[in-house]
Motif scaffolding. Structure first.
Motif, PDB file in Angstrom:
ATOM      1  N   SER A   1      -2.113 -25.652  47.900  1.00  9.40           N
ATOM      2  CA  SER A   1      -0.943 -25.547  46.990  1.00  9.40           C
ATOM      3  C   SER A   1      -0.068 -24.361  47.079  1.00  9.40           C
ATOM      4  O   SER A   1      -0.608 -23.253  47.434  1.00  9.40           O
ATOM      5  CB  SER A   1      -1.746 -25.317  45.554  1.00  9.40           C
ATOM      6  OG  SER A   1      -0.618 -25.314  44.280  1.00  9.40           O
TER       7      SER A   1
ATOM      8  N   TYR B   1       7.698 -26.842  40.768  1.00  6.72           N
ATOM      9  CA  TYR B   1       8.642 -27.599  41.479  1.00  6.72           C
ATOM     10  C   TYR B   1       9.002 -28.952  40.598  1.00  6.72           C
ATOM     11  O   TYR B   1       7.944 -29.461  40.031  1.00  6.72           O
ATOM     12  CB  TYR B   1       8.084 -28.086  42.921  1.00  6.72           C
ATOM     13  CG  TYR B   1       8.861 -28.894  43.651  1.00  6.72           C
ATOM     14  CD1 TYR B   1       9.782 -28.242  44.242  1.00  6.72           C
ATOM     15  CD2 TYR B   1       9.048 -30.210  43.475  1.00  6.72           C
ATOM     16  CE1 TYR B   1      10.898 -28.920  45.258  1.00  6.72           C
ATOM     17  CE2 TYR B   1       9.751 -30.934  44.409  1.00  6.72           C
ATOM     18  CZ  TYR B   1      10.651 -30.510  45.246  1.00  6.72           C
ATOM     19  OH  TYR B   1      11.476 -30.955  46.048  1.00  6.72           O
TER      20      TYR B   1
ATOM     21  N   SER C   1       5.648 -33.381  52.797  1.00  5.01           N
ATOM     22  CA  SER C   1       5.994 -31.946  52.844  1.00  5.01           C
ATOM     23  C   SER C   1       6.027 -31.478  54.311  1.00  5.01           C
ATOM     24  O   SER C   1       5.299 -31.928  55.199  1.00  5.01           O
ATOM     25  CB  SER C   1       4.741 -31.177  52.412  1.00  5.01           C
ATOM     26  OG  SER C   1       4.822 -29.809  52.531  1.00  5.01           O
TER      27      SER C   1
ATOM     28  N   THR D   1       2.567 -26.982  39.858  1.00  2.00           N
ATOM     29  CA  THR D   1       3.547 -25.997  40.220  1.00  2.00           C
ATOM     30  C   THR D   1       4.939 -26.127  39.414  1.00  2.00           C
ATOM     31  O   THR D   1       5.137 -26.952  38.731  1.00  2.00           O
ATOM     32  CB  THR D   1       3.997 -25.984  41.737  1.00  2.00           C
ATOM     33  OG1 THR D   1       4.670 -27.025  41.837  1.00  2.00           O
ATOM     34  CG2 THR D   1       2.369 -26.025  42.442  1.00  2.00           C
TER      35      THR D   1
ATOM     36  N   ASP E   1       0.861 -34.598  48.850  1.00  2.00           N
ATOM     37  CA  ASP E   1       2.181 -34.148  49.306  1.00  2.00           C
ATOM     38  C   ASP E   1       2.462 -34.655  50.694  1.00  2.00           C
ATOM     39  O   ASP E   1       2.727 -33.787  51.557  1.00  2.00           O
ATOM     40  CB  ASP E   1       2.565 -32.915  48.965  1.00  2.00           C
ATOM     41  CG  ASP E   1       4.169 -32.441  48.947  1.00  2.00           C
ATOM     42  OD1 ASP E   1       4.607 -33.633  49.231  1.00  2.00           O
ATOM     43  OD2 ASP E   1       4.374 -31.530  48.680  1.00  2.00           O
TER      44      ASP E   1
ATOM     45  N   ARG F   1       3.024 -29.616  46.849  1.00  2.00           N
ATOM     46  CA  ARG F   1       3.858 -29.251  45.524  1.00  2.00           C
ATOM     47  C   ARG F   1       2.979 -29.925  44.447  1.00  2.00           C
ATOM     48  O   ARG F   1       3.373 -29.586  43.382  1.00  2.00           O
ATOM     49  CB  ARG F   1       5.245 -29.743  45.661  1.00  2.00           C
ATOM     50  CG  ARG F   1       6.010 -29.240  46.553  1.00  2.00           C
ATOM     51  CD  ARG F   1       7.412 -29.943  46.889  1.00  2.00           C
ATOM     52  NE  ARG F   1       7.127 -31.215  47.794  1.00  2.00           N
ATOM     53  CZ  ARG F   1       7.972 -31.900  48.182  1.00  2.00           C
ATOM     54  NH1 ARG F   1       9.033 -31.924  47.886  1.00  2.00           N
ATOM     55  NH2 ARG F   1       7.472 -32.916  48.861  1.00  2.00           N
TER      56      ARG F   1
ATOM     57  N   GLU G   1       4.081 -23.024  45.984  1.00  2.00           N
ATOM     58  CA  GLU G   1       5.389 -23.115  45.285  1.00  2.00           C
ATOM     59  C   GLU G   1       6.576 -23.330  46.377  1.00  2.00           C
ATOM     60  O   GLU G   1       6.449 -22.973  47.249  1.00  2.00           O
ATOM     61  CB  GLU G   1       5.571 -21.713  44.354  1.00  2.00           C
ATOM     62  CG  GLU G   1       4.800 -21.398  43.375  1.00  2.00           C
ATOM     63  CD  GLU G   1       5.021 -22.600  42.250  1.00  2.00           C
ATOM     64  OE1 GLU G   1       6.003 -23.150  42.066  1.00  2.00           O
ATOM     65  OE2 GLU G   1       4.240 -22.342  41.124  1.00  2.00           O
ATOM     66  N   MET G   2       7.451 -24.289  45.886  1.00  2.00           N
ATOM     67  CA  MET G   2       8.535 -24.418  46.740  1.00  2.00           C
ATOM     68  C   MET G   2       9.873 -24.455  45.877  1.00  2.00           C
ATOM     69  O   MET G   2       9.685 -24.571  44.507  1.00  2.00           O
ATOM     70  CB  MET G   2       8.745 -25.910  47.301  1.00  2.00           C
ATOM     71  CG  MET G   2       7.544 -25.917  48.286  1.00  2.00           C
ATOM     72  SD  MET G   2       7.759 -27.553  49.317  1.00  2.00           S
ATOM     73  CE  MET G   2       6.241 -27.713  50.325  1.00  2.00           C
TER      74      MET G   2
END
Length: 235
Positions: A194, A123, A153, A121, A150, A116, A196-197
């Motif tokens: 990379s 997030y 993750s 992003t 991250d 993230r 998106e979440m």
């Protein structure tokens, strides 16, 4: 054609698991979806099956590490080329899966981690959690000499070589940061991608502010101890 398994650990995710499985199957119909029901007391397993997932129901709650490792063992036993780890709460976007597995399929990586924070992003993360992630990132960097933005993750992909390692050696409690050390020590190529979440679809995280502090201390200690151990797997 490569065979790919999505491992979805889930504990009492009855409100989310149907949407998670449905999104995986509609976005990536070439995936096999395996839900690891980690001793749920609700209808998580039944809903997952109703949406077309394979389900392994654990008789007791093993925690995230034990649940995910069950999926790794299944992937190794059934000779999957790639296994994905996808959360059961809806945070991980199925649309990002192809981006995550691409470096593995072309032989550029053994493990990919959806980040993230690699680039900016959409997030949003509370600052205490963001600080904890930064602290763990620095701890890992101090022992593997590589930065991971991250490390907590749980959106990841593994090839067969990496699966053989994590199926045999994987922490039972909050294993994601510690496993990076294990993988790198075993000379596996671990990179970040990379992605998106989203926020979880419903419900709340089990990690409270107090647990976050305890988690950071516990995992940092595990990372340091793990860095002192010998390699687990050999060619």
């Amino acid at each position: 054609m490569n065979t790919i398994l999505a491992i979805v650990p889930a504990l009492n995710e009855v409100d989310n698991i149907g949407s998670v499985v449905q999104n995986l199957k509609s976005t990536a119909p070439w995936l096999d979806v395996l839900v690891i029901d980690d001793g749920s007391t609700d209808q998580t397993a039944e809903v997952a099956r109703a949406h077309g997932a394979k389900v392994i129901s654990l008789p007791v709650n093993l925690g995230i590490g034990g649940a995910v490792q069950t999926g790794f063992l299944y992937a190794v036993k059934n000779h999957y080329d790639v296994a994905l780890q996808v959360d059961g709460d809806g945070q991980h976007r199925a649309a990002e899966i192809e981006k995550l597995i691409a470096p593995i399929l072309i032989g550029e990586a053994d493990v990919t981690i959806g980040s993230r924070f690699l680039v900016k992003t959409s997030y949003k993360s509370p600052w205490p959690r963001r600080f904890g992630i930064y602290f763990l990132s620095k701890t890992i960097q101090s022992v593997v000499r590589k930065r991971y933005t991250d490390p907590t993750s749980g959106f990841r992909a593994y090839n067969q070589k990496a699966l053989r390692v994590v199926s045999m050696h994987y922490s039972t409690d909050y294993p994601e940061p510690d496993s990076i050390v294990t993988l790198v020590k075993n000379r596996l190529r671990v990179i970040e991608i990379s992605v998106e979440m989203d926020a979880r679809l419903s419900g709340s995280s089990s990690i409270t502010p107090f647990k976050s502090g305890y988690y950071m201390f516990k995992v940092s200690l595990a990372i340091i101890l793990n860095s002192m151990m010998s390699r687990i797997w050999r060619e």
